[in-house]
Write an enzyme that holds these catalytic residues in place. Structure first.
Site, short mmCIF file in Angstrom:
data_model
loop_
_atom_site.label_atom_id
_atom_site.label_comp_id
_atom_site.label_asym_id
_atom_site.label_seq_id
_atom_site.Cartn_x
_atom_site.Cartn_y
_atom_site.Cartn_z
N GLU A 1 0.81 -1.22 0.00
CA GLU A 1 0.00 0.00 0.00
C GLU A 1 0.84 1.27 0.00
O GLU A 1 0.33 2.36 -0.25
CB GLU A 1 -0.92 0.01 1.23
N GLU B 1 7.86 -21.95 7.66
CA GLU B 1 8.21 -21.11 8.81
C GLU B 1 9.26 -21.75 9.71
O GLU B 1 9.81 -21.10 10.60
CB GLU B 1 6.97 -20.78 9.63
#
Length: 302
Positions: free
Chosen positions: A86, A117
């Protein structure tokens, strides 16, 4: 894999307030979730001092040619990518200035790759792929504060002398001890036990908003509370650009449209031209001299 027991993590604890959530009417169920969500902003508020320290470091890094890099796995990784994506349309920065890296790569944005992960080395590889350097800032995001992928990244960043920040939702986590700056809003047990995409994810999103927004404010991307480096890339943003210049200068639409056309919809330059009554070339020269800070540019000509 770290050896911290999950049953010791606040985010994995069972929430006594919602233990009957599967036996109540829909409205009552939603009230339970909403009551838990109300705790998030208060938890973030308690971390404002640490968030401020992080914002100052990020802003300083930007001014010295550094970048902000988020790393995380699962929901935490997605939130980093979301915040980073953004920044270019909102503040007119390059897509390289704020980057989000998720364990497992781009496909993990849409389909969970939970095993990714567990590798410290994978994060180091990912950071090297984006040429992470000592002038950059690394923000490691993990609700648990124990994710190996993120820990590997923080350790690597520390090793090359970069500033490290952890965003977790468990106090005294391993990540908090590794990072230079620890941000740990403790939101308590989730409405659905262990579902950290809920309160923990909301808290992380709020913190990341503050980090990126605060750094952009500190580096002159905002005038008043207006996003003056907005890129007008569609009809909605073209209209927003016009409104921003009108709001900043008090000018009428006709004048604003004329100036914006002259500057190729450079909102910041248009504002300063109107405020200073200078031509485009001179206005740009003074703005550039003041590193894009409109307030400082106005002071120079006052």
């Amino acid at each position: 894999m770290t050896n911290i027991s999950l049953d010791k993590l606040v985010t994995e604890s069972r929430n006594e307030n919602t233990k009957d959530i599967d036996r109540v009417e829909t409205l009552e169920m939603l009230k339970m979730i909403n009551d838990e969500d109300k705790k998030v902003a208060e938890a973030v508020e308690k971390e404002l001092i640490n968030i401020a320290k992080a914002v100052d470091k990020i802003g300083e890094s930007f001014l010295n040619g550094g970048r902000l890099i988020y790393v995380g796995a699962g929901t935490s990784g997605r939130l980093g990518v979301l915040d980073a994506s953004e920044c270019p349309p909102t503040y007119g920065v390059s897509y390289d200035l704020v980057r989000g890296i998720i364990a497992g790569g781009e496909s993990a944005m849409f389909k969970a790759r939970e095993g990714a992960e567990d590798s410290k080395k994978l994060c180091i590889k990912d950071l090297k792929n984006v040429n992470f350097g000592e002038n950059d800032i690394l923000v490691g995001i993990a609700a648990s504060g124990r994710t190996p992928y993120v820990i590997g990244g923080l350790e690597y960043a520390n090793g090359i002398g970069a500033t490290t920040i952890s965003v977790t939702c468990n106090p005294e986590s391993e990540m908090s001890k590794i990072a230079n700056i620890s941000i740990a809003p403790v939101v308590g047990p989730e409405a659905i036990t262990g579902s950290t995409r809920m309160k923990a994810g909301t808290a992380q999103k709020m913190v990341l908003n503050m980090l990126s927004t605060g750094a952009m404010v500190k580096t002159g991307k905002v005038y008043g509370n207006l996003m003056v480096d907005l890129k007008a890339t569609n009809e909605k943003l073209v209209e927003r650009a016009k409104r921003i210049v009108m709001q900043a200068t008090g000018s009428k639409r006709e004048q604003v449209e004329k100036i914006l056309k002259e500057t190729n919809f450079d909102v910041k330059l248009s504002i300063f031209m109107i405020e200073s009554s200078l031509d485009k070339i001179k206005a740009k020269e003074i703005l550039d001299k003041n590193k894009g800070y409109i307030v400082e540019a106005i002071k120079e000509i006052s």
